[in-house]
Design a protein around this motif. Structure first.
Motif, PDB file in Angstrom:
ATOM      1  N   LEU A 138      71.485  29.894 124.870  1.00  0.00           N
ATOM      2  CA  LEU A 138      72.129  30.126 126.170  1.00  0.00           C
ATOM      3  C   LEU A 138      73.525  29.519 126.194  1.00  0.00           C
ATOM      4  O   LEU A 138      73.727  28.374 125.792  1.00  0.00           O
ATOM      5  CB  LEU A 138      71.294  29.495 127.291  1.00  0.00           C
ATOM      6  N   ILE A 139      74.473  30.319 126.695  1.00  0.00           N
ATOM      7  CA  ILE A 139      75.842  29.845 126.890  1.00  0.00           C
ATOM      8  C   ILE A 139      76.193  30.093 128.350  1.00  0.00           C
ATOM      9  O   ILE A 139      75.977  31.187 128.874  1.00  0.00           O
ATOM     10  CB  ILE A 139      76.822  30.573 125.946  1.00  0.00           C
ATOM     11  N   ARG A 140      76.714  29.055 129.018  1.00  0.00           N
ATOM     12  CA  ARG A 140      77.060  29.173 130.439  1.00  0.00           C
ATOM     13  C   ARG A 140      78.505  28.761 130.675  1.00  0.00           C
ATOM     14  O   ARG A 140      79.028  27.882 130.004  1.00  0.00           O
ATOM     15  CB  ARG A 140      76.155  28.279 131.300  1.00  0.00           C
ATOM     16  N   CYS A 141      79.104  29.402 131.693  1.00  0.00           N
ATOM     17  CA  CYS A 141      80.443  29.017 132.117  1.00  0.00           C
ATOM     18  C   CYS A 141      80.612  29.358 133.592  1.00  0.00           C
ATOM     19  O   CYS A 141      79.854  30.133 134.168  1.00  0.00           O
ATOM     20  CB  CYS A 141      81.518  29.686 131.275  1.00  0.00           C
ATOM     21  N   SER A 142      81.631  28.781 134.179  1.00  0.00           N
ATOM     22  CA  SER A 142      81.996  29.019 135.576  1.00  0.00           C
ATOM     23  C   SER A 142      83.086  30.080 135.626  1.00  0.00           C
ATOM     24  O   SER A 142      83.986  30.093 134.790  1.00  0.00           O
ATOM     25  CB  SER A 142      82.519  27.705 136.168  1.00  0.00           C
ATOM     26  N   THR A 143      82.994  30.957 136.614  1.00  0.00           N
ATOM     27  CA  THR A 143      84.026  31.971 136.805  1.00  0.00           C
ATOM     28  C   THR A 143      84.030  32.402 138.267  1.00  0.00           C
ATOM     29  O   THR A 143      83.215  31.940 139.056  1.00  0.00           O
ATOM     30  CB  THR A 143      83.800  33.177 135.860  1.00  0.00           C
ATOM     31  N   THR A 144      84.951  33.283 138.613  1.00  0.00           N
ATOM     32  CA  THR A 144      84.985  33.838 139.963  1.00  0.00           C
ATOM     33  C   THR A 144      84.653  35.327 139.900  1.00  0.00           C
ATOM     34  O   THR A 144      84.856  35.983 138.888  1.00  0.00           O
ATOM     35  CB  THR A 144      86.360  33.637 140.633  1.00  0.00           C
ATOM     36  N   GLY A 145      84.138  35.830 141.011  1.00  0.00           N
ATOM     37  CA  GLY A 145      83.677  37.211 141.067  1.00  0.00           C
ATOM     38  C   GLY A 145      84.765  38.259 140.968  1.00  0.00           C
ATOM     39  O   GLY A 145      84.478  39.428 140.721  1.00  0.00           O
ATOM     40  N   ASP A 146      86.026  37.868 141.134  1.00  0.00           N
ATOM     41  CA  ASP A 146      87.113  38.848 141.113  1.00  0.00           C
ATOM     42  C   ASP A 146      87.717  39.048 139.727  1.00  0.00           C
ATOM     43  O   ASP A 146      88.679  39.792 139.565  1.00  0.00           O
ATOM     44  CB  ASP A 146      88.201  38.444 142.098  1.00  0.00           C
ATOM     45  N   ARG A 147      87.160  38.430 138.696  1.00  0.00           N
ATOM     46  CA  ARG A 147      87.710  38.528 137.338  1.00  0.00           C
ATOM     47  C   ARG A 147      87.291  39.828 136.661  1.00  0.00           C
ATOM     48  O   ARG A 147      86.212  40.361 136.901  1.00  0.00           O
ATOM     49  CB  ARG A 147      87.245  37.354 136.475  1.00  0.00           C
ATOM     50  N   ALA A 148      88.144  40.317 135.775  1.00  0.00           N
ATOM     51  CA  ALA A 148      87.847  41.544 135.033  1.00  0.00           C
ATOM     52  C   ALA A 148      86.536  41.416 134.268  1.00  0.00           C
ATOM     53  O   ALA A 148      85.733  42.349 134.226  1.00  0.00           O
ATOM     54  CB  ALA A 148      88.995  41.883 134.084  1.00  0.00           C
ATOM     55  N   LYS A 149      86.300  40.239 133.664  1.00  0.00           N
ATOM     56  CA  LYS A 149      85.066  40.069 132.887  1.00  0.00           C
ATOM     57  C   LYS A 149      83.833  40.241 133.762  1.00  0.00           C
ATOM     58  O   LYS A 149      82.838  40.823 133.333  1.00  0.00           O
ATOM     59  CB  LYS A 149      85.048  38.733 132.152  1.00  0.00           C
ATOM     60  N   VAL A 150      83.896  39.776 135.001  1.00  0.00           N
ATOM     61  CA  VAL A 150      82.748  39.900 135.909  1.00  0.00           C
ATOM     62  C   VAL A 150      82.548  41.361 136.317  1.00  0.00           C
ATOM     63  O   VAL A 150      81.421  41.863 136.314  1.00  0.00           O
ATOM     64  CB  VAL A 150      82.911  38.971 137.125  1.00  0.00           C
ATOM     65  N   ARG A 151      83.626  42.041 136.641  1.00  0.00           N
ATOM     66  CA  ARG A 151      83.507  43.472 136.964  1.00  0.00           C
ATOM     67  C   ARG A 151      82.902  44.237 135.789  1.00  0.00           C
ATOM     68  O   ARG A 151      82.016  45.081 135.967  1.00  0.00           O
ATOM     69  CB  ARG A 151      84.865  44.056 137.347  1.00  0.00           C
ATOM     70  N   ASN A 152      83.378  43.945 134.586  1.00  0.00           N
ATOM     71  CA  ASN A 152      82.846  44.605 133.400  1.00  0.00           C
ATOM     72  C   ASN A 152      81.365  44.298 133.206  1.00  0.00           C
ATOM     73  O   ASN A 152      80.573  45.193 132.894  1.00  0.00           O
ATOM     74  CB  ASN A 152      83.617  44.172 132.150  1.00  0.00           C
ATOM     75  N   LEU A 153      80.988  43.031 133.376  1.00  0.00           N
ATOM     76  CA  LEU A 153      79.599  42.629 133.159  1.00  0.00           C
ATOM     77  C   LEU A 153      78.652  43.186 134.216  1.00  0.00           C
ATOM     78  O   LEU A 153      77.477  43.425 133.924  1.00  0.00           O
ATOM     79  CB  LEU A 153      79.501  41.105 133.093  1.00  0.00           C
ATOM     80  N   ARG A 154      79.142  43.398 135.398  1.00  0.00           N
ATOM     81  CA  ARG A 154      78.283  44.018 136.431  1.00  0.00           C
ATOM     82  C   ARG A 154      77.972  45.464 136.072  1.00  0.00           C
ATOM     83  O   ARG A 154      76.917  45.979 136.412  1.00  0.00           O
ATOM     84  CB  ARG A 154      78.946  43.912 137.797  1.00  0.00           C
ATOM     85  N   ARG A 155      78.879  46.104 135.385  1.00  0.00           N
ATOM     86  CA  ARG A 155      78.687  47.488 134.958  1.00  0.00           C
ATOM     87  C   ARG A 155      77.893  47.561 133.650  1.00  0.00           C
ATOM     88  O   ARG A 155      77.042  48.411 133.470  1.00  0.00           O
ATOM     89  CB  ARG A 155      80.054  48.164 134.793  1.00  0.00           C
TER      90      ARG A 155
END
Length: 137
Positions: free
Chosen positions: A39-56
């Motif tokens: 497991l690898i964890r990190c903090s981010t915000t929901g408006d980041r490109a990586k988050v949009r990509n990962l939701r898809r």
């Protein structure tokens, strides 16, 4: 999973997360992370490109290397995202505190940190590692 390659991740570090854009091209993000076996964890915000990509498409890879570039490792897997922090005492903020503490140590003002996590809408990105590959002499 190769232990020698996994050691390159360390418990905490900096690496490059690769997600997939809508058109299939890679999107890369530098990030600080916390690594535990599988497991690898990190903090981010929901408006980041990586988050949009990962939701898809939740597939992702994290690349790390030695300072001299003489060895590298890649962790591949599927990401889950926590809900965005909504209250200073919610489960997401508690996990953000844990991740911060294990990466950076104690914060000088945890109440302020918790409030900032809610204000930023921060969340935890969790990469469940399915495969590790790379090269280490």
């Amino acid at each position: 999973m190769s232990e020698r390659l996994w050691e390159l991740f360390g418990e905490r570090g900096r690496g490059v997360l690769v997600t997939l854009r809508r058109d299939g091209r890679p999107q890369l993000s530098n990030l600080d992370y916390l690594a535990e076996p599988g497991l690898i964890r990190c903090s981010t915000t929901g408006d980041r490109a990586k988050v949009r990509n990962l939701r898809r498409d939740p597939r992702a890879s994290l690349h790390v290397t030695t300072p001299d570039g003489g060895a590298y490792a890649v962790a591949e897997g599927v990401v889950t995202l926590t809900p965005a922090a909504a209250a200073t005492d919610d489960a997401t903020v508690d996990e953000l505190v844990e991740v911060y503490r294990r990466i950076r140590g104690e914060h000088p003002d945890w109440a302020d940190y918790r409030a900032a996590m809610v204000a930023d809408g921060r969340l935890v990105l969790r990469l469940a590692v399915e495969r590790v590959y790379g090269w280490r002499p």
